[in-house]
Scaffold this motif. Structure first.
Motif, PDB file in Angstrom:
ATOM      1  N   GLY A  63      33.203  -7.977  32.643  1.00 54.45           N
ATOM      2  CA  GLY A  63      32.270  -9.231  32.956  1.00 54.45           C
ATOM      3  C   GLY A  63      33.436  -9.842  33.395  1.00 54.45           C
ATOM      4  O   GLY A  63      34.322  -9.590  32.851  1.00 54.45           O
ATOM      5  N   GLY A  64      33.417 -11.308  32.312  1.00 48.60           N
ATOM      6  CA  GLY A  64      34.415 -12.511  31.956  1.00 48.60           C
ATOM      7  C   GLY A  64      33.792 -13.430  31.684  1.00 48.60           C
ATOM      8  O   GLY A  64      32.753 -13.298  31.327  1.00 48.60           O
ATOM      9  N   LEU A  65      34.643 -14.599  31.703  1.00 42.30           N
ATOM     10  CA  LEU A  65      33.975 -15.686  30.754  1.00 42.30           C
ATOM     11  C   LEU A  65      34.544 -17.230  31.420  1.00 42.30           C
ATOM     12  O   LEU A  65      35.462 -17.329  31.884  1.00 42.30           O
ATOM     13  CB  LEU A  65      34.892 -15.636  29.233  1.00 42.30           C
ATOM     14  N   PHE A  66      33.886 -18.388  32.086  1.00 39.62           N
ATOM     15  CA  PHE A  66      33.963 -19.554  32.358  1.00 39.62           C
ATOM     16  C   PHE A  66      33.568 -20.391  31.365  1.00 39.62           C
ATOM     17  O   PHE A  66      32.205 -20.747  30.844  1.00 39.62           O
ATOM     18  CB  PHE A  66      33.328 -20.278  33.788  1.00 39.62           C
ATOM     19  N   HIS A  67      34.323 -21.280  31.732  1.00 36.76           N
ATOM     20  CA  HIS A  67      34.143 -23.300  31.095  1.00 36.76           C
ATOM     21  C   HIS A  67      34.009 -23.620  32.092  1.00 36.76           C
ATOM     22  O   HIS A  67      34.404 -24.571  33.017  1.00 36.76           O
ATOM     23  CB  HIS A  67      35.457 -23.426  30.057  1.00 36.76           C
ATOM     24  N   ILE A  68      32.511 -24.072  31.941  1.00 36.23           N
ATOM     25  CA  ILE A  68      32.096 -24.498  32.768  1.00 36.23           C
ATOM     26  C   ILE A  68      31.611 -25.890  32.674  1.00 36.23           C
ATOM     27  O   ILE A  68      30.678 -26.649  31.522  1.00 36.23           O
ATOM     28  CB  ILE A  68      30.324 -24.683  33.260  1.00 36.23           C
ATOM     29  N   ASN A  69      31.751 -27.837  33.071  1.00 34.83           N
ATOM     30  CA  ASN A  69      31.557 -28.987  33.004  1.00 34.83           C
ATOM     31  C   ASN A  69      30.385 -29.679  33.121  1.00 34.83           C
ATOM     32  O   ASN A  69      29.965 -30.501  34.009  1.00 34.83           O
ATOM     33  CB  ASN A  69      32.444 -29.505  32.915  1.00 34.83           C
ATOM     34  N   CYS A  70      29.289 -28.786  32.524  1.00 31.17           N
ATOM     35  CA  CYS A  70      27.752 -29.109  33.408  1.00 31.17           C
ATOM     36  C   CYS A  70      26.962 -28.873  31.694  1.00 31.17           C
ATOM     37  O   CYS A  70      27.165 -28.242  31.057  1.00 31.17           O
ATOM     38  CB  CYS A  70      27.385 -29.075  34.423  1.00 31.17           C
ATOM     39  N   ASN A  71      25.854 -29.281  31.674  1.00 32.71           N
ATOM     40  CA  ASN A  71      24.473 -29.171  30.604  1.00 32.71           C
ATOM     41  C   ASN A  71      24.453 -27.602  30.958  1.00 32.71           C
ATOM     42  O   ASN A  71      24.332 -27.098  31.616  1.00 32.71           O
ATOM     43  CB  ASN A  71      23.450 -29.964  30.408  1.00 32.71           C
ATOM     44  N   TYR A  72      24.554 -26.846  29.626  1.00 34.16           N
ATOM     45  CA  TYR A  72      23.456 -25.080  29.781  1.00 34.16           C
ATOM     46  C   TYR A  72      22.228 -24.627  30.499  1.00 34.16           C
ATOM     47  O   TYR A  72      22.395 -24.058  31.406  1.00 34.16           O
ATOM     48  CB  TYR A  72      23.365 -24.825  28.451  1.00 34.16           C
ATOM     49  N   LYS A  73      21.901 -26.198  30.824  1.00 33.41           N
ATOM     50  CA  LYS A  73      20.603 -25.908  31.056  1.00 33.41           C
ATOM     51  C   LYS A  73      19.904 -26.111  32.975  1.00 33.41           C
ATOM     52  O   LYS A  73      19.820 -26.126  33.240  1.00 33.41           O
ATOM     53  CB  LYS A  73      19.633 -27.036  30.534  1.00 33.41           C
ATOM     54  N   LEU A  74      21.522 -26.591  33.255  1.00 31.21           N
ATOM     55  CA  LEU A  74      21.715 -26.717  34.850  1.00 31.21           C
ATOM     56  C   LEU A  74      21.632 -25.257  35.022  1.00 31.21           C
ATOM     57  O   LEU A  74      21.777 -25.005  35.970  1.00 31.21           O
ATOM     58  CB  LEU A  74      22.994 -27.698  34.872  1.00 31.21           C
ATOM     59  N   MET A  75      22.210 -24.591  34.857  1.00 33.13           N
ATOM     60  CA  MET A  75      22.893 -23.280  34.533  1.00 33.13           C
ATOM     61  C   MET A  75      21.490 -22.073  34.493  1.00 33.13           C
ATOM     62  O   MET A  75      21.791 -21.802  35.396  1.00 33.13           O
ATOM     63  CB  MET A  75      23.986 -22.705  33.547  1.00 33.13           C
ATOM     64  N   ILE A  76      20.908 -22.725  33.449  1.00 32.32           N
ATOM     65  CA  ILE A  76      19.503 -21.621  33.910  1.00 32.32           C
ATOM     66  C   ILE A  76      18.882 -22.612  34.540  1.00 32.32           C
ATOM     67  O   ILE A  76      18.268 -21.055  35.446  1.00 32.32           O
ATOM     68  CB  ILE A  76      18.622 -22.393  32.104  1.00 32.32           C
ATOM     69  N   ASP A  77      18.621 -23.206  35.255  1.00 33.65           N
ATOM     70  CA  ASP A  77      18.456 -24.267  36.603  1.00 33.65           C
ATOM     71  C   ASP A  77      18.715 -22.639  37.940  1.00 33.65           C
ATOM     72  O   ASP A  77      17.755 -22.449  38.194  1.00 33.65           O
ATOM     73  CB  ASP A  77      18.587 -25.470  36.761  1.00 33.65           C
ATOM     74  N   ASN A  78      19.734 -22.720  38.087  1.00 32.79           N
ATOM     75  CA  ASN A  78      20.904 -22.055  38.497  1.00 32.79           C
ATOM     76  C   ASN A  78      20.287 -20.846  38.698  1.00 32.79           C
ATOM     77  O   ASN A  78      20.598 -19.875  39.862  1.00 32.79           O
ATOM     78  CB  ASN A  78      22.136 -22.505  38.722  1.00 32.79           C
ATOM     79  N   LEU A  79      20.416 -19.899  37.742  1.00 32.19           N
ATOM     80  CA  LEU A  79      20.129 -18.480  37.684  1.00 32.19           C
ATOM     81  C   LEU A  79      17.967 -18.296  37.991  1.00 32.19           C
ATOM     82  O   LEU A  79      17.869 -17.393  37.983  1.00 32.19           O
ATOM     83  CB  LEU A  79      20.526 -17.898  36.787  1.00 32.19           C
ATOM     84  N   MET A  80      17.573 -19.164  37.441  1.00 33.35           N
ATOM     85  CA  MET A  80      15.884 -18.833  37.455  1.00 33.35           C
ATOM     86  C   MET A  80      15.872 -18.973  39.453  1.00 33.35           C
ATOM     87  O   MET A  80      14.524 -19.188  39.018  1.00 33.35           O
ATOM     88  CB  MET A  80      15.318 -19.543  36.587  1.00 33.35           C
ATOM     89  N   ASP A  81      16.595 -19.893  39.488  1.00 31.56           N
ATOM     90  CA  ASP A  81      16.501 -19.884  41.566  1.00 31.56           C
ATOM     91  C   ASP A  81      17.285 -19.699  42.114  1.00 31.56           C
ATOM     92  O   ASP A  81      18.269 -20.573  42.499  1.00 31.56           O
ATOM     93  CB  ASP A  81      16.238 -22.010  41.213  1.00 31.56           C
ATOM     94  N   LEU A  82      16.982 -18.263  42.488  1.00 29.28           N
ATOM     95  CA  LEU A  82      18.583 -17.808  43.202  1.00 29.28           C
ATOM     96  C   LEU A  82      18.138 -18.628  44.813  1.00 29.28           C
ATOM     97  O   LEU A  82      19.266 -17.452  45.102  1.00 29.28           O
ATOM     98  CB  LEU A  82      18.599 -16.231  42.976  1.00 29.28           C
ATOM     99  N   THR A  83      17.369 -19.141  45.080  1.00 29.46           N
ATOM    100  CA  THR A  83      17.124 -19.776  46.042  1.00 29.46           C
ATOM    101  C   THR A  83      18.614 -20.275  46.764  1.00 29.46           C
ATOM    102  O   THR A  83      19.191 -19.767  48.405  1.00 29.46           O
ATOM    103  CB  THR A  83      16.604 -20.632  46.393  1.00 29.46           C
ATOM    104  N   HIS A  84      19.642 -20.595  46.119  1.00 28.87           N
ATOM    105  CA  HIS A  84      20.582 -21.175  46.749  1.00 28.87           C
ATOM    106  C   HIS A  84      21.364 -20.162  46.524  1.00 28.87           C
ATOM    107  O   HIS A  84      22.375 -20.851  47.577  1.00 28.87           O
ATOM    108  CB  HIS A  84      21.013 -22.157  45.405  1.00 28.87           C
ATOM    109  N   GLU A  85      21.572 -19.353  46.579  1.00 30.13           N
ATOM    110  CA  GLU A  85      22.548 -17.715  47.367  1.00 30.13           C
ATOM    111  C   GLU A  85      22.865 -17.863  49.077  1.00 30.13           C
ATOM    112  O   GLU A  85      23.434 -17.488  49.077  1.00 30.13           O
ATOM    113  CB  GLU A  85      22.110 -16.977  46.654  1.00 30.13           C
ATOM    114  N   THR A  86      20.984 -18.345  49.655  1.00 29.78           N
ATOM    115  CA  THR A  86      21.600 -18.959  51.262  1.00 29.78           C
ATOM    116  C   THR A  86      22.738 -19.625  50.930  1.00 29.78           C
ATOM    117  O   THR A  86      23.544 -19.569  52.262  1.00 29.78           O
ATOM    118  CB  THR A  86      20.225 -19.604  50.964  1.00 29.78           C
TER     119      THR A  86
END
Length: 352
Positions: free
Chosen positions: A135-158
């Motif tokens: 694995g690895g590490l990224f520093h991301i300039n957004c609220n952590y809950k936006l990342m949770i949203d991203n990972l809990m809805d994988l529809t965006h993968e398309t």
């Protein structure tokens, strides 16, 4: 606001070598280092003398030495000494509960008395020779809950990951979501589809044909406060999908530790644990490189999403069926935050 009475991944053990490491977690500036007996330690990253960051100092005899005027800080937050000065009246720094387990350094930003090893997530793959992790590490300039949203809805993968793991069938396979206490589970299954490029690579890596139809699954597990682990994989179609025999599938766990930094930034520890070809270092490197590319695509989207939200505070975001995983995860966060704040108020009243 952040849930403080919880374990967060702070760094990897290899990040703590000769020099201290400064990192902001849940809005608190913390310095991590190896103290006496080479044990990981963490204190407030603030010298009580003139406010310099202790992370700019060095380690000597297991203590942290400020790089500005030589103040020596112990891992309990108490000042040990300072050249030509009496330090008895110096104020103490906050110190933090630390654990080193599963290949990570964990920190508990809240009350040390509440920190127990039993509160850590159980990562069976991290202690088994039948699994491999990269694995690895990224520093991301957004609220952590936006990342949770991203990972809990994988529809965006398309759309975001069209060249690697995305495929149109994701849109057609509606997810189901359920809540179990502080855990949220969203899952999606696709049958008799073509494997996308990343999974074709994984099939070849496990000596399986990659040009045949597959059954694919994505099972997203949210664990409070901010961990998401996703069971993913493909199996040759018609052999049981998720339950197929190991010689008919490739399966793995996408590991996501999301550590809040500020209200608009977080540390994202990403990786993949797999239980096929665990000793194949070349395959681990290939998968890590593929994941890095995939998550880099998320990074730009999330940072610009955060900026849009900041620029348009009056705009209300829509909540659709596909957002159920993220919505339910946020409800867990809100409930735990309210509970923690209530407990804190009661404690303050009792102390008054």
């Amino acid at each position: 606001m952040f849930i403080k009475n919880a374990w967060y991944v702070a760094c990897r053990p290899e990040d703590l070598q000769e020099k201290p490491l400064g990192r902001t977690i849940c809005g608190e500036k913390i310095v991590f280092y190896r103290g006496k007996e080479n044990k990981a330690a963490a204190v407030e990253d603030f010298c009580p003398h003139r406010g310099a960051p202790l992370s700019l100092g060095y380690i000597e005899d297991g203590n942290l030495v400020c790089g500005y005027h030589g103040l020596v800080m112990g891992n309990d937050g108490k000042v040990v000494s300072m050249p030509s000065q009496r330090v008895r009246g110096f104020p103490c720094n906050k110190s933090y509960a630390i654990l080193e387990k599963y290949g990570f350094i964990w920190v508990w930003p809240g009350e040390q008395a509440l920190a127990t090893e039993a509160a850590l997530p159980v990562l069976e793959w991290a202690e088994s020779n039948e699994w491999s992790y990269g694995g690895g590490l990224f520093h991301i300039n957004c609220n952590y809950k936006l990342m949770i949203d991203n990972l809990m809805d994988l529809t965006h993968e398309t759309y975001v990951h069209a060249s690697s793991i995305g495929q149109k069938e994701i849109d057609d396979a509606l997810p189901t979501t359920k809540v179990q206490g502080d855990r949220v589970i969203t899952e999606r299954h696709m049958e008799n589809v073509e494997a996308p490029p990343f999974w074709k690579m994984a099939l070849r890596g496990n000596n399986l044909a990659d040009e045949v139809p597959v059954d694919r699954w994505q099972i997203c597990h949210y664990y409070a406060p901010s961990n998401v682990h996703i069971e993913v994989g493909v199996a040759h179609a018609g052999h049981g999908g998720y339950h197929a025999a190991n010689d008919k599938k490739v399966s793995a766990i996408v590991v996501d530790f999301i550590t809040p930094e500020t209200e608009t930034s977080h540390w994202y520890f990403w990786g993949m644990a797999r239980n096929f070809q665990p000793d194949n270092a070349a395959l681990t490197a290939e998968i890590r490189a593929g994941q890095s590319k995939i998550f880099s695509e998320d990074l730009d989207m999330l940072e610009q999403q955060q900026q849009n939200i900041l620029n348009n505070p009056e705009r209300k975001l829509l909540m659709l069926n596909i957002d159920a995983g993220g919505v339910q995860s946020r409800k867990v966060i809100e409930r735990l935050l309210a509970l923690e704040n209530t407990d804190s108020k009661i404690q303050n009243i009792n102390l008054a």
